[in-house]
Write a protein that holds these residues in place. Sequence first.
Motif, mmCIF file in Angstrom:
data_model
loop_
_atom_site.group_PDB
_atom_site.id
_atom_site.type_symbol
_atom_site.label_atom_id
_atom_site.label_comp_id
_atom_site.label_asym_id
_atom_site.label_seq_id
_atom_site.Cartn_x
_atom_site.Cartn_y
_atom_site.Cartn_z
ATOM 1 N N VAL A 9 50.355 18.571 20.584
ATOM 2 C CA VAL A 9 49.738 19.167 19.335
ATOM 3 C C VAL A 9 47.599 19.195 19.682
ATOM 4 C CG1 VAL A 9 48.252 17.689 18.196
ATOM 5 C CG2 VAL A 9 48.923 20.135 16.674
ATOM 6 N N LEU A 10 47.740 18.196 20.717
ATOM 7 C CA LEU A 10 45.884 18.277 21.252
ATOM 8 C C LEU A 10 46.335 18.706 22.989
ATOM 9 C CD1 LEU A 10 46.417 14.034 20.744
ATOM 10 C CD2 LEU A 10 44.631 15.422 19.812
ATOM 11 N N ASP A 11 45.132 19.152 23.276
ATOM 12 C CA ASP A 11 45.178 19.495 24.771
ATOM 13 C C ASP A 11 45.045 19.049 26.075
ATOM 14 O OD1 ASP A 11 42.722 17.655 24.415
ATOM 15 O OD2 ASP A 11 41.571 19.178 24.047
ATOM 16 N N ASN A 15 55.634 15.605 27.274
ATOM 17 C CA ASN A 15 56.460 15.189 28.171
ATOM 18 C C ASN A 15 56.801 17.379 27.832
ATOM 19 O OD1 ASN A 15 57.839 15.044 25.766
ATOM 20 N ND2 ASN A 15 59.323 14.445 27.546
ATOM 21 N N TRP A 16 55.710 17.966 27.116
ATOM 22 C CA TRP A 16 56.482 19.542 26.434
ATOM 23 C C TRP A 16 54.456 20.510 26.785
ATOM 24 C CZ3 TRP A 16 60.826 21.278 25.428
ATOM 25 C CH2 TRP A 16 61.749 19.885 24.822
ATOM 26 N N ASP A 17 54.815 21.636 26.791
ATOM 27 C CA ASP A 17 53.685 22.360 26.758
ATOM 28 C C ASP A 17 53.065 21.510 25.027
ATOM 29 O OD1 ASP A 17 55.781 23.943 25.491
ATOM 30 O OD2 ASP A 17 54.209 25.119 24.750
ATOM 31 N N GLN A 18 51.327 22.027 24.990
ATOM 32 C CA GLN A 18 50.454 20.675 24.482
ATOM 33 C C GLN A 18 49.301 22.230 23.775
ATOM 34 O OE1 GLN A 18 49.940 17.421 26.875
ATOM 35 N NE2 GLN A 18 48.227 17.553 25.534
ATOM 36 N N GLY A 19 48.547 21.780 22.775
ATOM 37 C CA GLY A 19 48.068 22.853 21.906
ATOM 38 C C GLY A 19 46.895 22.849 21.988
#
Length: 246
Positions: free
Chosen positions: A170-172, A179-183
């Motif tokens: 959830v963080l930038d 290891n996943w796309d982030q917020g």
Amino acid sequence: MNFTNVYKWERFSHDRNYIWLDCTHLEGTECYCDRESAEALKQLMADYPAEAIHFIDSGNYHYLTKFWTDKLQKPFSLVVFDHHPDMQPPLFEGVISCGGWVKDVMDTNPYLRKVILVGVSEKLKEAIPETYRDRVIFYGEHELSHEEAWKRFSAQHVEGPVYLSIDKDVLDARSAATNWDQGLLSLPELEQLLSVVLHHEQVIGIDICGECSTTLDIFKENQEVALDSRANQELLDFFRRNRPQE
């Protein structure tokens, strides 16, 4: 909960007061967890309460939130800070996954009243099955930072005490490496959101995941480990400062 040994490289974990659960010998646990591995994990967790702070390795093991919340024996709401809704239907029967565990909790836990998802990508919201939308509530991170808005939201949607689950995706990218796309949230912004929840709800348990995976680039790997270690230490210190007074 040690699956990948990443915590051994993170300085925040070198506190003697931590209890380490060694999961490195278990097979069939990464991303997907079959029945046999689920039983083995539940046995490892049997002597430990949900009412604690649990570090559960990378987002590939976020399904462990289901196992921790299965221990709760009273009505509760689940507040999840995550860039993904984790409500995908299972690919195989009898297998729980990091991408579908929220749906599994909703399907199987009789004490769960509501799921509040914070920080989920707008595009991924559309993938939530219609049949679950009366029990899954999305809350905008910009709204949550205002205490009056949370009070109104809580009065309408939050039932019982709250279990908090935080995926650092959830963080930038400046605040954590996962290891996943982030917020888009910074760590101070996340802590501001969490403080609103902590000040207005009875929080009975917390888990944190989102550790980085190993790479072939040792320099980059060391940077990511240091970044995640700082984030974990800051979150732990934050929860210690904001814990209810006896």
